[in-house]
Design a protein around this motif. Sequence first.
Motif, PDB file in Angstrom:
ATOM      1  N   GLN A  34       0.810  -1.220   0.000  1.00 57.34           N
ATOM      2  CA  GLN A  34       0.000   0.000   0.000  1.00 57.34           C
ATOM      3  C   GLN A  34       0.839   1.264   0.000  1.00 57.34           C
ATOM      4  O   GLN A  34       0.410   2.294  -0.506  1.00 57.34           O
ATOM      5  N   LEU A 167      -7.212  13.451  -3.696  1.00 55.87           N
ATOM      6  CA  LEU A 167      -6.626  12.278  -4.361  1.00 55.87           C
ATOM      7  C   LEU A 167      -6.251  11.209  -3.345  1.00 55.87           C
ATOM      8  O   LEU A 167      -6.510  10.022  -3.512  1.00 55.87           O
ATOM      9  N   TYR A 168      -5.646  11.686  -2.263  1.00 52.03           N
ATOM     10  CA  TYR A 168      -5.163  10.771  -1.233  1.00 52.03           C
ATOM     11  C   TYR A 168      -6.325  10.077  -0.504  1.00 52.03           C
ATOM     12  O   TYR A 168      -6.315   8.853  -0.300  1.00 52.03           O
ATOM     13  N   TYR A 171      -7.677   7.489  -2.701  1.00 49.51           N
ATOM     14  CA  TYR A 171      -6.800   6.300  -2.673  1.00 49.51           C
ATOM     15  C   TYR A 171      -7.119   5.429  -1.447  1.00 49.51           C
ATOM     16  O   TYR A 171      -7.264   4.205  -1.545  1.00 49.51           O
ATOM     17  N   ARG A 174     -10.779   3.875  -1.869  1.00 49.46           N
ATOM     18  CA  ARG A 174     -11.071   2.901  -2.941  1.00 49.46           C
ATOM     19  C   ARG A 174      -9.968   1.873  -3.156  1.00 49.46           C
ATOM     20  O   ARG A 174     -10.212   0.672  -3.117  1.00 49.46           O
ATOM     21  N   LEU A 175      -8.739   2.355  -3.362  1.00 52.63           N
ATOM     22  CA  LEU A 175      -7.681   1.417  -3.764  1.00 52.63           C
ATOM     23  C   LEU A 175      -7.169   0.570  -2.592  1.00 52.63           C
ATOM     24  O   LEU A 175      -6.917  -0.627  -2.742  1.00 52.63           O
TER      25      LEU A 175
END
Length: 236
Positions: A34, A167-168, A171, A174-175
Amino acid sequence: MSQSYYVPGRQRAAKVNELFAGIARRYDLLNDLQSLRLHRRWKRRLIQLAGPRPGRRALDVCCGTGDLALALARGGAETVGLDFSEAMLEVAAARSQGSEGIRFVRGDAQRLPFGDNSFDIVTVGYGLRNLASWEAGLGEMQRVARPGGRLAVLDFGKPDNPLWRGLYFGYLRRLVPLLGGVFGGSASAYAYIHESLAHYPAQQVLAVRMRQLGLAKVGVMNLLGGVMAIHCAEKE
Ligand SMILES: C[S@@+](CC[C@H](N)C(=O)[O-])C[C@H]1O[C@@H](n2cnc3c(N)ncnc32)[C@H](O)[C@@H]1O
């Protein structure tokens, strides 16, 4: 995602314990994936600031699988790693086989089983965010540190820049659960990072609390534009 691991109040500890019991064996692998192994660099930075040396006593709170505790011991400090998860401590104990000057203790970060003024160095990495009361955990770290002793805290931060923050957080939302589901066996355990961060204060509030506790030389180091932060302070 079947369940949420973030619960406020009294059930918090049991839920967090359940979460780490489930992911202990894959925790280190997922950390590497991660963060693209960046967590190793951030932990090295924290250890440099903490300054372990022979003759110093160090405590790493919420030690998990032992990254920071092992690094403190390698620096020469007589080190104790504390965590309340038996599963995480089992991994830490296996990793520390053959290492000297280190022991692991099962206990609660909000009620440390040590006397006042016991340690020259007290660290915590990705730990305070998991406590029912991060203020209680920080207060305990301050209590067990010796006058002149150093406290160092590493955790997720909240970037000031709104675009970077968006953006973070995307992340994390979702990711990270996707990676957690594929490689760690539990998407909801990894969705918890974003959930818990939502309830954890940003960099400035933690620094304010450190000063309120009477800590001196409080410093905040933003990493990767505030995605992570290290707080450092000294007990007077
Ligand atoms: C995200 S892991 C961090 C592990 C390690 N410090 C690292 O940086 O890789 C958080 C750890 O905090 C522990 N923890 C959570 N609440 C705790 C509490 N109240 N007392 C002691 N340990 C706790 C968990 O069991 C888990 O091992």
